[in-house]
Design an enzyme around this catalytic site. Structure first.
Site, PDB file in Angstrom:
ATOM      1  N   ARG A 385       0.810  -1.221   0.000  1.00 26.92           N
ATOM      2  CA  ARG A 385       0.000   0.000   0.000  1.00 26.92           C
ATOM      3  C   ARG A 385       0.845   1.273   0.000  1.00 26.92           C
ATOM      4  NH1 ARG A 385      -3.556  -1.031   3.904  1.00 26.92           N
ATOM      5  NH2 ARG A 385      -5.337  -1.451   2.557  1.00 26.92           N
ATOM      6  N   HIS A 415       5.684 -10.669   1.857  1.00 25.94           N
ATOM      7  CA  HIS A 415       6.235  -9.706   2.805  1.00 25.94           C
ATOM      8  C   HIS A 415       7.611 -10.149   3.314  1.00 25.94           C
ATOM      9  CE1 HIS A 415       6.136  -7.413   6.771  1.00 25.94           C
ATOM     10  NE2 HIS A 415       5.871  -6.469   5.890  1.00 25.94           N
ATOM     11  N   TYR A 448      15.004   2.796  10.839  1.00 22.42           N
ATOM     12  CA  TYR A 448      14.301   1.606  11.317  1.00 22.42           C
ATOM     13  C   TYR A 448      15.296   0.663  11.989  1.00 22.42           C
ATOM     14  CZ  TYR A 448      10.024   2.543   8.561  1.00 22.42           C
ATOM     15  OH  TYR A 448       8.876   3.077   8.046  1.00 22.42           O
ATOM     16  N   HIS A 572      11.536  -2.022  14.557  1.00 24.82           N
ATOM     17  CA  HIS A 572      10.913  -2.788  13.477  1.00 24.82           C
ATOM     18  C   HIS A 572      11.257  -4.273  13.518  1.00 24.82           C
ATOM     19  CE1 HIS A 572      10.169  -3.629   9.061  1.00 24.82           C
ATOM     20  NE2 HIS A 572       9.074  -2.979   9.396  1.00 24.82           N
TER      21      HIS A 572
END
Length: 664
Positions: A385, A415, A448, A572
């Site tokens: 997205r 992912h 991150y 993360h």
């Protein structure tokens, strides 16, 4: 209710971001950045999550979700919480951050403009802004089509009402009108128009900011065409999707906002009062770079083994390389891919891409490899997205270079963060594996917190070949023994590992697990944790974002602890650690414990065999559980209560020492 609703809990997470903006121990510009992060998060939340609730309320009979909440109830609760948070945002911005910046000689002017300020603003209007805006007379217009995420100025005169659209893209949001090097005087483009509006309108007016946010979901049809074409068609609809909120200056008389609401077809529940200015995420680009207003620069920790090696392939083959970002440079990853692209012995590269940088060094290396005649396979997740266009751009560019690009898999998002490099060494082909917790993105790797592993160990390489075999041919049935791969064996393996801790407790031994995630949302996994806690297993959870768990029994309250860290870097990393009667099992993963990750995505969790790497990860978990500078307990009566401790401990500061110490 058995579970906390994910979206109400997400608002609690965003409050932790707001707390960092309120934290007077942080540098002023960093506090302003946290306001920008809060605002950016909230914008996406309304475009995705709130929009989905509006859709469900309107078109799906307002049915309860899996947590037991109706969309109508959630929308009401969300508006109440957000309104209270927006009030806090305004308070910290106007009463703390702006006065603090002013003391440092950086003035963001919102009122009380001096005569010199007005002269400078008038000059800018005459030279740059005059004629460079769009105005609509909305007094008589029945319907309006407001652009998504665009701030408009609603101007009201005695007889008429107008909407003014300024060209922020060309002119910028913040205009420096300083006349001296001793201090900065910055105004917003909105206020330049306000102070000069009479020149255009010919009479005095009241001016208020308004903005529409629209549904960001890609509603793709079932026509038989390729996924790229579907996405490209659907992206256009984001600009005309159903409104998810109308944000407006709370000082605007209701009759005007009600008129606007009707013209753009927003229901009453979509009205969100805000401050004089919108789009606080524009403060990411606020023009103040004084070093003392920012976090101090921190040098990267070198990976001495790679830095001192003349042959990276040989060094990785000798022993796995373990990397920690952003404490170490992501250039080790991009440089290795560049090396592979140019190495004459490398024959093949396989990789999964989810979110990449716009000017991606990773993709440039893959492009070079393909042009050099190497076999390059890229699983390019086209449905990531807000990154769809970028991913399609790189996919098409890599295809032109000669790579084989596949845009995702039907019904499964990819992912996983994995790569294999196949290199001919003598008569054999050796596989070099990369597995990570973060995206192949050198830009986000600067902020991150993630880990990655480079290895030739067959436990990894053999089973990564299985993953890529499936990605290339979805009819293939992969087999796994070491890797935990969703949706094949990840969920069941985690459940078995938890069951093992339960069985140890029943035998009178210690049962314990520590899990670090971005989000804990899956109800089955929450129930499994509750079962383990009721059996006496000690459970520590470090969850940065959504956590739908809350205790239902005294044993759960006693045995399950939930901590969240919000600090300079975005946490993360996903780490799963199981005590296993002292023989600890530690996994790094791309997967959170959300239903989508465990059941509807390709995810990879990989075991950590190196003793030093395990020790580093265990020390990281321990530091975060005791972080009394940036750690909060989130599963307690007082939401987001900071952890208490006798000695100050910042886990991210501690991480620098840990990465230096273990230097893997």
């Amino acid at each position: 209710m058995n579970y906390t609703d994910r979206d109400l809990n997400w608002l609690s997470f965003n409050e932790r971001i707001l707390q960092e903006a309120e934290n007077e121990d942080s540098p002023l510009m960093e506090r302003l950045k946290f306001l920008a992060i809060y605002s950016s998060n909230l914008e996406e939340f309304y475009r995705v999550r709130v929009a989905s609730h509006r859709f469900a309320q309107t078109f799906q009979a307002d049915l309860k979700n899996k947590y037991g909440y109706r969309p109508s109830f959630l929308l009401q609760q969300i508006n109440q919480v957000v309104s209270a948070q927006q009030e806090r945002l305004g308070k910290v911005f106007y009463s703390k951050i702006l006065p603090g910046l002013a003391k440092e000689g950086v003035h963001l002017l919102t009122d009380h403009f001096s005569e010199e300020d007005k002269i400078q603003m008038g000059t800018f209007y005459d030279l740059r802004l005059k004629g460079n805006f769009i105005i609509q007379d909305i007094t008589e217009k029945v319907n309006l089509q407001l652009k998504n995420l665009t701030v408009y100025l609603y101007a009201v005169t005695k007889e008429q009402q107008f909407l003014i659209e300024l060209d922020y893209k060309t002119l910028g949001r913040f205009i420096d009108i300083s006349t001296s090097d001793k201090e900065k005087r910055i105004v917003q483009l909105d206020d330049i128009f306000r102070s000069n509006a009479e020149k255009f309108l010919g009479e005095k007016s009241e001016i208020f900011a308004v903005k529409i946010s629209r549904d960001a979901e890609l509603y793709m049809d079932d026509e038989e065409e390729d996924i790229v074409s579907k996405i490209e068609k659907s992206i256009v609809n984001r600009d005309t999707g159903l409104p998810s909120r109308l944000l407006f200056d709370e000082n605007i008389p209701f009759k005007y906002i009600d008129t606007l609401r009707k013209k753009i077809e927003v229901d009453m529940s979509g009205l969100i009062p805000g401050g004089r200015y919108h789009n606080f995420y524009d403060f990411f680009g606020f023009p103040a770079s004084e070093k003392h207003l920012l976090y101090p620069e921190i040098p990267k920790i070198p990976c001495s083994r790679l830095d001192h090696s003349s042959d990276w392939f040989e060094e990785i083959d000798k022993e796995a390389i373990f990397l920690s970002f952003p404490y170490q440079s992501y250039a080790y990853v991009t440089d290795f891919l560049k090396l592979a692209a140019e190495d004459p012995h490398v024959e093949e590269i396989n990789i999964t891409l989810y979110r990449v940088a716009k000017t991606s060094a990773v993709c440039l290396a893959l492009e070079a490899a393909a042009k050099n005649g190497k076999k390059v396979f890229v699983l390019d997740e086209a449905q990531a997205r807000f990154d769809e266009e970028s991913n399609i751009y790189w996919g098409e560019r890599l295809t032109k270079a000669g790579a084989t690009v596949k845009y995702g898999i039907n019904d499964l998002k990819v992912h996983a963060k994995i790569c294999t490099i196949k290199r001919r060494e003598g008569k054999d082909i050796k596989t070099y594996a990369y597995m990570g917790t973060g995206n192949f993105n050198e830009k986000t790797a600067e902020i991150y917190g993630d880990h990655a592993l480079l290895s030739t160990q067959s436990n990894y390489t053999r089973e990564l070949d299985e993953v890529f075999a499936f990605l290339k041919d979805n009819s293939y049935q992969p087999q796994f023994e070491s890797l935990l791969v969703a949706p094949f064996n990840l969920r069941s393996s985690i459940e078995q590992l938890i069951d093992n801790e339960i069985s140890l407790v029943k035998k009178g031994k210690k049962g314990k697990l520590t899990v670090k995630l971005n989000s804990l949302e899956d109800t089955l996994m929450i129930d499994k944790l509750r079962q383990a806690a009721d059996e006496g297993v000690e459970i520590d959870l470090i969850v940065r974002g959504i956590c739908c768990y809350h205790p239902q029994t005294e044993l759960q309250e006693k045995n399950i602890r939930v901590v969240s860290i919000i600090d300079r870097f975005l946490e993360h990393t996903r780490i799963y650690q199981f005590h296993n009667d002292g023989d600890k099992k530690v996994f790094l993963a791309s997967a959170d414990w959300m239903t989508r990750n465990l059941s509807r995505r390709i995810e990879v969790a990989f075991p950590i065999y190196q003793e030093k790497a395990r020790d580093l990860l265990l020390a990281e978990l321990d530091a975060q559980l005791h972080d009394n500078k940036k750690g909060r307990q989130v599963a307690c009566k007082d939401e987001n209560q900071f952890i208490m401790g006798k000695e100050d401990l910042s886990s991210q500061v501690k991480m620098f020492g840990l990465v230096k110490k273990y230097n893997l």
